[in-house]
Design an enzyme around this catalytic site. Structure first.
Site, PDB file in Angstrom:
ATOM      1  N   GLY A 142      71.413  36.031   6.797  1.00  0.00           N
ATOM      2  CA  GLY A 142      70.581  34.829   6.842  1.00  0.00           C
ATOM      3  C   GLY A 142      69.113  35.200   6.902  1.00  0.00           C
ATOM      4  O   GLY A 142      68.754  36.347   7.185  1.00  0.00           O
ATOM      5  N   LYS A 143      68.250  34.223   6.615  1.00  0.00           N
ATOM      6  CA  LYS A 143      66.810  34.468   6.737  1.00  0.00           C
ATOM      7  C   LYS A 143      66.090  33.157   7.000  1.00  0.00           C
ATOM      8  O   LYS A 143      66.581  32.070   6.685  1.00  0.00           O
ATOM      9  CB  LYS A 143      66.254  35.140   5.478  1.00  0.00           C
ATOM     10  CG  LYS A 143      66.332  34.304   4.212  1.00  0.00           C
ATOM     11  CD  LYS A 143      65.694  35.051   3.049  1.00  0.00           C
ATOM     12  CE  LYS A 143      65.750  34.216   1.769  1.00  0.00           C
ATOM     13  NZ  LYS A 143      65.095  34.901   0.635  1.00  0.00           N
ATOM     14  N   GLY A 144      64.911  33.291   7.635  1.00  0.00           N
ATOM     15  CA  GLY A 144      64.102  32.125   7.947  1.00  0.00           C
ATOM     16  C   GLY A 144      62.637  32.458   7.798  1.00  0.00           C
ATOM     17  O   GLY A 144      62.276  33.514   7.261  1.00  0.00           O
ATOM     18  N   SER A 145      61.785  31.581   8.305  1.00  0.00           N
ATOM     19  CA  SER A 145      60.346  31.764   8.113  1.00  0.00           C
ATOM     20  C   SER A 145      59.782  32.904   8.955  1.00  0.00           C
ATOM     21  O   SER A 145      58.747  33.473   8.616  1.00  0.00           O
ATOM     22  CB  SER A 145      59.609  30.465   8.439  1.00  0.00           C
ATOM     23  OG  SER A 145      59.956  30.002   9.731  1.00  0.00           O
ATOM     24  N   ARG A 148      64.873  37.567   9.807  1.00  0.00           N
ATOM     25  CA  ARG A 148      66.189  37.537   9.168  1.00  0.00           C
ATOM     26  C   ARG A 148      67.294  37.698  10.208  1.00  0.00           C
ATOM     27  O   ARG A 148      67.051  38.093  11.344  1.00  0.00           O
ATOM     28  CB  ARG A 148      66.289  38.652   8.115  1.00  0.00           C
ATOM     29  CG  ARG A 148      65.381  38.410   6.913  1.00  0.00           C
ATOM     30  CD  ARG A 148      65.440  39.543   5.914  1.00  0.00           C
ATOM     31  NE  ARG A 148      64.613  39.231   4.748  1.00  0.00           N
ATOM     32  CZ  ARG A 148      64.361  40.078   3.763  1.00  0.00           C
ATOM     33  NH1 ARG A 148      64.874  41.308   3.803  1.00  0.00           N
ATOM     34  NH2 ARG A 148      63.601  39.711   2.740  1.00  0.00           N
ATOM     35  N   ASP A 259      66.944  19.334  15.396  1.00  0.00           N
ATOM     36  CA  ASP A 259      67.037  19.924  14.054  1.00  0.00           C
ATOM     37  C   ASP A 259      68.475  19.978  13.557  1.00  0.00           C
ATOM     38  O   ASP A 259      68.889  20.959  12.934  1.00  0.00           O
ATOM     39  CB  ASP A 259      66.418  21.326  14.039  1.00  0.00           C
ATOM     40  CG  ASP A 259      66.079  21.794  12.620  1.00  0.00           C
ATOM     41  OD1 ASP A 259      65.873  20.924  11.747  1.00  0.00           O
ATOM     42  OD2 ASP A 259      66.012  23.011  12.392  1.00  0.00           O
TER      43      ASP A 259
END
Length: 463
Positions: A142-145, A148, A259
Site C-alpha cells: 500500500g501507499k499514501g501521501s 508506504r 474517513d
C-alpha cells in the site's frame, strides 16, 4: 482474602505492570493487587486508584481516562475484570511516561529514575521494543501521501505483519504531526476490537516513523466491490454491521473516525471486515461536542463538513450510509467526477433510491443520509439507533462480535504471505531495504514533535 483472578506466573520486565483482582471471602471486599516488574505487590481498592488517577488526569490520555461503568445485569466478575484492565492500562501509561513525577513514584512505591540522558528514550520504548532492523521487508502492499505500507516478517518470531512507514519531513511540511500522533493514540487504545486493526509496535528514527500492524491480506473492500460491481443486501448487511460496531466502539471512546470509505476497510482471511487508517480521527469528542476541521474523502463528506459548519459523531453515520449505498448500488450517493458538482448534490439534491431493495434497507439508508444531522439516524442514541434498526434484525450481534458467524464471502488466501488480493500497482513496487532500515541512523531518536510515539504491545486485553 479470597480468590484471585488472572494470576500470571511468567517472566516480566522490570517496568511491566501486572494487576490481579482479589475478592474477599465475604464476596463484597474487592481489592486490586498491582505489581511493577518483580517489585513489591501493592493492594488498593478501586476507589483509591480512581482518586489518584483523577489527580493525575492531565497526564492521562482522554481516550483511556473514563472508568468502566457497570452495565445492567452484568456479572460481577466481568465488571471486576474491566476495572482491572482499566487500572492496568492507566498504570502502565503512567509508569511508561510519567516516572519523573514525584506523585507517580510515591503512589507506585518507585525510586527516582536515572537522569542519564543516554538512557532516556521515548515513552514505552524504555521497555524492550522493536527496531526497523528486526524485520525482513517482503512486499509493498500500500501507499499514501506520507509513506508506504509493507508486508514484513519478524526475523525472530517469523510472524507476518503490515508495516506502515511515514516520512517525518513530509508530515511536518503538511502540518500533520497532530494527526499522526492521534492515529498512534487511537491504535494503542483499540484493545484488540475484532473490527479494528491492532498495533503491535511503533518506533522511530531520525527520519521515519514505523507502525507495525495486523497483516490483513483478504483485500480492500473497495477492490472486491470494483470487481463484483455491487453486493447483495445480506452481504452488505454483514459488512455494515461490522462497520457500525467499530464506529460505535470508537464513539464510546470519544473518537470520531471521519474517513470511512471502502479503501479503509480490509477483509481478513475469514471474510471479516477490519477498519484501518486512523490518521483523520478526532479525539476527546465527548457527548454532543462538535469540531469544524474540513477533512475526509470527497465522495463521503457529510453536508455539514462541506458547508464548514460544526459537526459531531453523526458524520460517521453519514459515511456508513454512503458506504452501504455504494455496496448496494455500486457507486457512492450523489457521485460525480466533478467535485464541485458532487458537493452541490450532497448539499441540495434529494436522495433517490432504486426500488430493487427492501423497505428496511431503504429506510436505513434514508435515515443515515439525512442532510440535517439533528434528524440523522444515530443522533439520539448513537450506535444503539443503528443496531436496533429493522434492517439489522437478522444479525446476532453477540455472535458477530465473537466472530462466530460465517462470513458471506471468504477471500482466497493461501497463507499469511499471500498477496493475490493486493493491488498489483503496489506489489510491483520494488523495495530497497537499506532505505527502510538505515544502519547509520540511531534506532531511537529524541524528537519532541513525536514524543511518546514508541510503543510495544504487551498487555492488550479485550474489554
Amino acid at each position: 482474602m479470597g480468590s484471585m483472578y488472572y494470576n500470571e506466573s511468567r517472566m516480566v520486565r522490570k517496568d511491566e505492570v501486572t494487576c490481579n483482582v482479589i475478592i474477599g471471602d465475604d464476596k463484597k471486599t474487592v481489592v486490586y493487587a498491582l505489581r511493577i516488574g518483580n517489585g513489591p505487590i501493592m493492594q488498593k481498592t478501586f476507589e483509591e486508584y480512581e482518586r489518584f488517577f483523577t489527580t493525575e488526569k492531565d497526564m492521562i490520555p482522554a481516550t483511556i481516562f473514563t472508568a468502566p461503568k457497570k452495565k445492567f445485569l452484568q456479572a460481577d466478575s466481568k465488571f471486576y475484570e474491566k476495572r482491572r484492565v482499566w487500572i492496568l492500562v492507566i498504570s502502565q501509561h503512567l509508569v511508561d511516561n510519567n516516572l519523573r513525577s514525584e506523585d507517580v513514584r510515591r503512589f507506585f512505591h518507585l525510586e527516582s529514575p536515572d537522569d542519564d540522558e543516554n538512557n532516556v528514550d521515548l515513552g514505552p520504548s524504555e521497555r524492550k521494543t522493536a527496531t526497523a532492523n528486526d524485520f525482513d521487508y517482503l512486499t509493498t502492499i500500500g501507499k499514501g501521501s506520507f509513506g508506504r505500507v509493507y508486508q514484513v516478517r519478524h526475523k525472530e518470531t517469523k510472524k507476518i505483519y503490515a508495516m506502515k512507514i511515514l516520512s517525518k519531513e513530509h508530515i511536518r511540511k503538511k502540518n500533520e504531526v497532530k494527526h499522526v500522533m492521534a492515529e498512534r493514540n487511537v491504535l494503542i487504545n483499540n484493545f484488540k476490537h475484532p473490527f479494528l486493526v491492532s498495533l503491535h509496535f511503533s518506533f522511530q528514527n531520525k527520519e521515519k516513523l514505523y507502525f507495525v500492524l495486523d497483516h490483513l491480506n483478504g483485500g480492500e473492500l473497495f477492490s472486491h466491490l470494483q470487481r463484483e460491481k455491487h453486493f447483495s443486501e445480506s452481504r452488505s448487511r454483514f459488512y455494515a454491521a461490522e462497520i457500525a460496531c467499530a464506529l460505535g466502539y470508537l464513539h464510546e471512546k470519544n473518537i470520531i473516525y471521519r474517513d470511512l470509505k471502502p479503501e479503509n476497510l480490509l477483509l481478513d482471511d475469514k471474510g471479516y471486515l477490519v477498519l484501518t487508517d486512523f490518521g483523520l480521527c478526532k479525539e476527546d469528542m465527548q457527548g454532543s461536542k462538535t469540531t469544524s476541521t474540513f477533512c475526509g474523502t470527497p465522495e463521503y463528506l457529510a453536508p455539514e463538513i462541506i458547508l464548514k459548519k460544526p459537526y459531531d459523531k453523526t458524520v460517521d453515520w453519514w459515511c456508513l450510509g454512503s458506504v452501504l449505498y455504494e455496496m448496494i448500488f455500486g457507486l457512492p450517493p450523489f457521485y460525480s467526477k466533478d467535485h464541485n458538482e458532487m458537493y452541490d448534490k450532497i448539499i441540495n439534491q434529494p436522495l433517490r433510491l432504486k426500488h430493487n431493495i427492501s423497505v428496511p434497507c431503504s429506510e436505513l439508508i434514508t435515515g443515515l443520509l439525512q442532510k440535517d444531522r439533528s434528524k440523522r439516524l444515530g443522533h439520539r442514541n448513537d450506535f444503539r439507533d443503528i443496531r436496533d434498526h429493522p434492517f439489522f434484525l437478522p444479525v446476532d450481534w453477540d455472535k458477530l462480535l465473537n466472530r462466530e458467524l460465517k462470513a458471506p464471502f471468504i477471500p482466497k488466501v493461501k497463507n499469511a504471505m499471500d498477496t493475490s488480493n493486493i493491488s498489483k500497482e503496489f506489489v510491483e513496487i520494488q523495495i530497497d531495504p537499506s532505505s527502510l532500515a538505515p544502519q547509520q541512523l540511531a534506532v531511537t531518536h529524541r524528537d519532541h514533535d513525536f514524543e511518546n510515539f514508541t510503543f510495544v504491545d504487551t498487555n492488550r486485553v479485550l474489554v
